[in-house]
Motif scaffolding. Sequence first.
Motif, mmCIF file in Angstrom:
data_model
loop_
_atom_site.group_PDB
_atom_site.id
_atom_site.type_symbol
_atom_site.label_atom_id
_atom_site.label_comp_id
_atom_site.label_asym_id
_atom_site.label_seq_id
_atom_site.Cartn_x
_atom_site.Cartn_y
_atom_site.Cartn_z
ATOM 1 N N ILE A 78 0.847 -1.190 0.000
ATOM 2 C CA ILE A 78 0.000 0.000 0.000
ATOM 3 C C ILE A 78 0.883 1.240 0.000
ATOM 4 N N HIS A 79 0.741 2.075 -1.008
ATOM 5 C CA HIS A 79 1.492 3.330 -1.087
ATOM 6 C C HIS A 79 0.613 4.467 -0.574
ATOM 7 N N ALA A 80 0.791 4.825 0.714
ATOM 8 C CA ALA A 80 -0.017 5.884 1.317
ATOM 9 C C ALA A 80 0.791 7.129 1.654
ATOM 10 N N ALA A 81 2.120 7.059 1.587
ATOM 11 C CA ALA A 81 2.935 8.229 1.904
ATOM 12 C C ALA A 81 2.756 9.301 0.835
ATOM 13 N N ALA A 82 2.614 10.551 1.270
ATOM 14 C CA ALA A 82 2.423 11.641 0.302
ATOM 15 C C ALA A 82 2.692 12.973 0.978
ATOM 16 N N ILE A 83 2.919 13.973 0.147
ATOM 17 C CA ILE A 83 3.066 15.356 0.592
ATOM 18 C C ILE A 83 2.105 16.204 -0.231
ATOM 19 N N ALA A 84 1.563 17.262 0.378
ATOM 20 C CA ALA A 84 0.646 18.147 -0.342
ATOM 21 C C ALA A 84 0.792 19.563 0.185
ATOM 22 N N HIS A 85 1.088 20.489 -0.724
ATOM 23 C CA HIS A 85 1.100 21.913 -0.406
ATOM 24 C C HIS A 85 0.510 22.665 -1.591
ATOM 25 N N ASN A 104 5.602 11.442 -3.919
ATOM 26 C CA ASN A 104 4.285 11.013 -4.400
ATOM 27 C C ASN A 104 4.336 10.079 -5.601
ATOM 28 N N VAL A 105 5.452 10.083 -6.346
ATOM 29 C CA VAL A 105 5.521 9.283 -7.577
ATOM 30 C C VAL A 105 6.763 8.397 -7.624
ATOM 31 N N ALA A 150 0.302 11.842 -12.361
ATOM 32 C CA ALA A 150 1.406 10.947 -12.707
ATOM 33 C C ALA A 150 1.275 9.600 -11.998
ATOM 34 N N LEU A 151 0.824 9.627 -10.749
ATOM 35 C CA LEU A 151 0.662 8.378 -10.003
ATOM 36 C C LEU A 151 -0.389 7.492 -10.650
ATOM 37 N N ARG A 152 -1.427 8.099 -11.173
ATOM 38 C CA ARG A 152 -2.457 7.325 -11.880
ATOM 39 C C ARG A 152 -1.858 6.667 -13.120
ATOM 40 N N GLY A 153 -1.028 7.414 -13.855
ATOM 41 C CA GLY A 153 -0.368 6.831 -15.017
ATOM 42 C C GLY A 153 0.549 5.687 -14.638
ATOM 43 N N LEU A 154 1.252 5.837 -13.517
ATOM 44 C CA LEU A 154 2.117 4.769 -13.031
ATOM 45 C C LEU A 154 1.311 3.518 -12.736
ATOM 46 N N ALA A 155 0.214 3.672 -12.030
ATOM 47 C CA ALA A 155 -0.611 2.516 -11.674
ATOM 48 C C ALA A 155 -1.146 1.806 -12.914
#
Length: 235
Positions: A78-85, A104-105, A150-155
Amino acid sequence: MSKPLAVVTGATGGMGVEIVKNLARDHEVYALGRNKDVLEELAQLDNVVAVDTDIVADVLDGGGIEELRGLERVDVLIHAAAIAHHHSVETARRDDWYKHLDLNVVVPAELTRQLLEPLRSAQGQVVFINSGAGHGAHPGNTVYAVSKHALRGLADALRKEESGYGVRVSTVSPGPTDTAMLRGLMEEKNATYQPEFYIDPVEVAGAIRFVVDAGPTTQITNVDVRPRVELADRN
């Protein structure tokens, strides 16, 4: 028979804690995070191995996470680590782009690569926690949104690449969820934080459980988790 093994990044975040608790009911869980206090609490749970890691440094620069080396099988990642600003194209600087894209990616891509053999051995499941920001245009939140696109494209690419090995790949995209990350974003905008309007992280963990428990002939490729009443629909 031993329990299936799960690896959860971002395990000390609001969603991550609930994901670990949910999976630990019937998985051995490696919970990866940086908050030492939360890691100590998770370590008290049955079936949880708490791993203190600066995941960007360890995965991208350190050659991997020591505790994960030598695993023969990984049933769930499960990839749940992320940053958001909040950043627009105008306000963002190079370091803002790098920080978001690295965590994130690039980290999810590289950690998945490092664990491909045990994932293949288990015909396991990779779950990417995305966001409502991973769809459409999100002006003012550009850098985070781009990382989630980008993460969606990776998946989607990984799913095709690993289908011959029996590895399942899913994207779970929560809307606004009651977490420290969302609170920080709201504070950056000087907006009022109203937790009763947002998704409970327990519900996100439940959606992931639904994905993980899919039958052997299927994979749940994409799940959108939205507030029961959309924020835009509230008076």
